[in-house]
Design a protein around this motif. Structure first.
Motif, mmCIF file in Angstrom:
data_model
loop_
_atom_site.group_PDB
_atom_site.id
_atom_site.type_symbol
_atom_site.label_atom_id
_atom_site.label_comp_id
_atom_site.label_asym_id
_atom_site.label_seq_id
_atom_site.Cartn_x
_atom_site.Cartn_y
_atom_site.Cartn_z
ATOM 1 N N UNK A 74 0.844 -1.190 0.000
ATOM 2 C CA UNK A 74 0.000 0.000 0.000
ATOM 3 C C UNK A 74 0.880 1.240 0.000
ATOM 4 N N UNK A 75 1.800 1.332 0.945
ATOM 5 C CA UNK A 75 2.732 2.450 0.984
ATOM 6 C C UNK A 75 4.056 1.999 0.384
ATOM 7 N N UNK A 76 4.631 2.846 -0.463
ATOM 8 C CA UNK A 76 5.921 2.538 -1.067
ATOM 9 C C UNK A 76 6.868 3.701 -0.824
ATOM 10 N N UNK A 77 8.156 3.427 -0.883
ATOM 11 C CA UNK A 77 9.139 4.495 -0.728
ATOM 12 C C UNK A 77 9.140 5.301 -2.019
ATOM 13 N N UNK A 78 8.802 6.580 -1.908
ATOM 14 C CA UNK A 78 8.736 7.465 -3.064
ATOM 15 C C UNK A 78 9.952 8.359 -3.178
ATOM 16 N N UNK A 79 10.766 8.396 -2.130
ATOM 17 C CA UNK A 79 11.967 9.218 -2.137
ATOM 18 C C UNK A 79 12.694 9.075 -0.813
ATOM 19 N N UNK A 80 13.801 9.791 -0.710
ATOM 20 C CA UNK A 80 14.586 9.702 0.520
ATOM 21 C C UNK A 80 15.357 11.000 0.714
ATOM 22 N N UNK A 81 15.838 11.184 1.919
ATOM 23 C CA UNK A 81 16.769 12.267 2.228
ATOM 24 C C UNK A 81 17.735 11.761 3.286
ATOM 25 N N UNK A 82 18.963 12.215 3.192
ATOM 26 C CA UNK A 82 19.945 11.936 4.232
ATOM 27 C C UNK A 82 20.255 13.266 4.905
ATOM 28 N N UNK A 83 19.969 13.332 6.202
ATOM 29 C CA UNK A 83 20.164 14.553 6.979
ATOM 30 C C UNK A 83 21.252 14.340 8.018
ATOM 31 N N UNK A 84 21.993 15.391 8.301
ATOM 32 C CA UNK A 84 22.964 15.359 9.395
ATOM 33 C C UNK A 84 22.599 16.495 10.328
ATOM 34 N N UNK A 85 22.181 16.117 11.531
ATOM 35 C CA UNK A 85 21.697 17.097 12.502
ATOM 36 C C UNK A 85 22.356 16.856 13.853
ATOM 37 N N UNK A 86 22.177 17.822 14.747
ATOM 38 C CA UNK A 86 22.818 17.675 16.065
ATOM 39 C C UNK A 86 22.206 16.536 16.866
ATOM 40 N N UNK A 87 20.912 16.236 16.602
ATOM 41 C CA UNK A 87 20.245 15.150 17.317
ATOM 42 C C UNK A 87 18.966 14.754 16.588
ATOM 43 N N UNK A 88 18.301 13.734 17.098
ATOM 44 C CA UNK A 88 17.079 13.233 16.479
ATOM 45 C C UNK A 88 15.966 14.281 16.477
ATOM 46 N N UNK A 89 15.871 15.060 17.528
ATOM 47 C CA UNK A 89 14.811 16.080 17.616
ATOM 48 C C UNK A 89 14.924 17.074 16.464
ATOM 49 N N UNK A 90 16.146 17.506 16.155
ATOM 50 C CA UNK A 90 16.320 18.445 15.043
ATOM 51 C C UNK A 90 15.954 17.782 13.718
ATOM 52 N N UNK A 91 16.333 16.521 13.546
ATOM 53 C CA UNK A 91 15.985 15.783 12.336
ATOM 54 C C UNK A 91 14.466 15.695 12.176
ATOM 55 N N UNK A 92 13.775 15.429 13.266
ATOM 56 C CA UNK A 92 12.314 15.334 13.212
ATOM 57 C C UNK A 92 11.674 16.667 12.851
ATOM 58 N N UNK A 93 12.236 17.769 13.328
ATOM 59 C CA UNK A 93 11.693 19.093 12.982
ATOM 60 C C UNK A 93 11.824 19.365 11.486
#
Length: 118
Positions: A74-93
């Motif tokens: 039903x859901x498929x991967x349509x794209x991706x991003x690789x992020x580098x952040x200070x922590x998970x909270x910043x990545x989630x924002x």
């Protein structure tokens, strides 16, 4: 700083046949530019529809290759991003900001996973 892979999942059956609107592409482009300038975005890309993909499976010593589309998904991967952040909270924002550029008729999910280092 930790790196994260965000896999953007979409429901291909509910995605607009004409693809993303011009407004969505402009908003996404502006956000990508902001993320790049902030040093957060390392790489990103959209993926072709599953109808153009292949699934390679290894099971019990045998390899099989299946042509898309993958109707059981039903859901498929349509794209991706690789992020580098200070922590998970910043990545989630940043990930929430990416999801918000979509119009309301889209259903988009981002799975966020930290990349193991070393």
């Amino acid at each position: 700083m930790p790196r994260y892979l965000t896999m953007v999942r979409i429901d291909e059956t509910n995605a607009p046949a004409e693809g993303p609107s011009e407004g969505l592409m402009q908003r996404m482009g502006a956000l990508i530019e902001e993320m790049t300038k902030a040093g957060v975005l390392l790489d990103t890309a959209g993926l072709t529809p599953t109808a153009q993909g292949k699934r390679v499976r290894y099971e019990k010593g045998e390899i099989t290759v299946t042509d898309g589309p993958f109707t059981e998904s039903k859901e498929v991967v349509g794209g991706y991003a690789i992020l580098q952040t200070k922590d998970e909270a910043e990545c989630l924002e940043w990930t929430k900001r990416f999801l918000r550029v979509h119009e309301e008729h889209w259903t988009v999910t981002s799975e966020v996973r930290q990349i193991m280092e070393g």
